[in-house]
Design an enzyme around this catalytic site. Sequence first.
Site, PDB file in Angstrom:
ATOM      1  N   GLN A 291     -14.791 -39.576 -13.347  1.00 40.78           N
ATOM      2  CA  GLN A 291     -14.326 -38.604 -14.331  1.00 40.78           C
ATOM      3  C   GLN A 291     -14.739 -39.037 -15.737  1.00 40.78           C
ATOM      4  O   GLN A 291     -13.961 -39.635 -16.471  1.00 40.78           O
ATOM      5  CB  GLN A 291     -12.791 -38.498 -14.239  1.00 40.78           C
ATOM      6  CG  GLN A 291     -12.181 -37.471 -15.126  1.00 40.78           C
ATOM      7  CD  GLN A 291     -12.146 -36.113 -14.492  1.00 40.78           C
ATOM      8  OE1 GLN A 291     -11.985 -36.002 -13.292  1.00 40.78           O
ATOM      9  NE2 GLN A 291     -12.275 -35.091 -15.286  1.00 40.78           N
ATOM     10  N   PHE A 292     -15.978 -38.720 -16.132  1.00 39.33           N
ATOM     11  CA  PHE A 292     -16.447 -39.123 -17.457  1.00 39.33           C
ATOM     12  C   PHE A 292     -15.653 -38.456 -18.571  1.00 39.33           C
ATOM     13  O   PHE A 292     -15.559 -38.983 -19.676  1.00 39.33           O
ATOM     14  CB  PHE A 292     -17.950 -38.849 -17.621  1.00 39.33           C
ATOM     15  CG  PHE A 292     -18.299 -37.421 -17.897  1.00 39.33           C
ATOM     16  CD1 PHE A 292     -18.432 -36.973 -19.209  1.00 39.33           C
ATOM     17  CD2 PHE A 292     -18.499 -36.524 -16.861  1.00 39.33           C
ATOM     18  CE1 PHE A 292     -18.765 -35.658 -19.471  1.00 39.33           C
ATOM     19  CE2 PHE A 292     -18.822 -35.212 -17.110  1.00 39.33           C
ATOM     20  CZ  PHE A 292     -18.951 -34.771 -18.420  1.00 39.33           C
ATOM     21  N   THR A 293     -15.023 -37.317 -18.297  1.00 35.96           N
ATOM     22  CA  THR A 293     -14.284 -36.601 -19.346  1.00 35.96           C
ATOM     23  C   THR A 293     -13.029 -37.350 -19.794  1.00 35.96           C
ATOM     24  O   THR A 293     -12.422 -36.975 -20.796  1.00 35.96           O
ATOM     25  CB  THR A 293     -13.910 -35.175 -18.903  1.00 35.96           C
ATOM     26  OG1 THR A 293     -13.081 -35.235 -17.750  1.00 35.96           O
ATOM     27  CG2 THR A 293     -15.157 -34.354 -18.601  1.00 35.96           C
TER      28      THR A 293
END
Length: 145
Positions: A78-80
């Site tokens: 989950q880069f966000t």
Amino acid sequence: MRVVVQRVINSSVEVDGKIVDKSDRGLMLLVGFTEGDSSKEIDWMVEKVINLRIFEDENDVMNKSLLDINGNILSISQFTLYGDASKGRRPSYIKALGGDKATLLYDEFNNKLRDKGIEVGTGIFGADMKVSLINDGPVTILLEK
């Protein structure tokens, strides 16, 4: 490194209309990395996640860990988690680690969880994933190292 830990009854991840992995009672993790993250942060996070006492004991007190209940994990990249929305209306992801480096750390994290005897399911790194879960409690903890 940031990890959102959610205690779940069950969870699953779907890609292109097909369930690619799932878990039963245990944890669903959203996992993100930033510049400077290394094996040191991963080792700390693995120990923290598997030993968090967020499952009820026989007295309905959150006193048991994932290890105590023989639970499993669904781990989702989950880069966000490193999105910065402090300015303007569009988050900046400049603090999120790039895909080539992040995928190596993500794989290392999941493998180290498995080395501890935990069953770990995953999504597909970089894919458009649909994640479903039944959050138990709800219990959600944000960890950062």
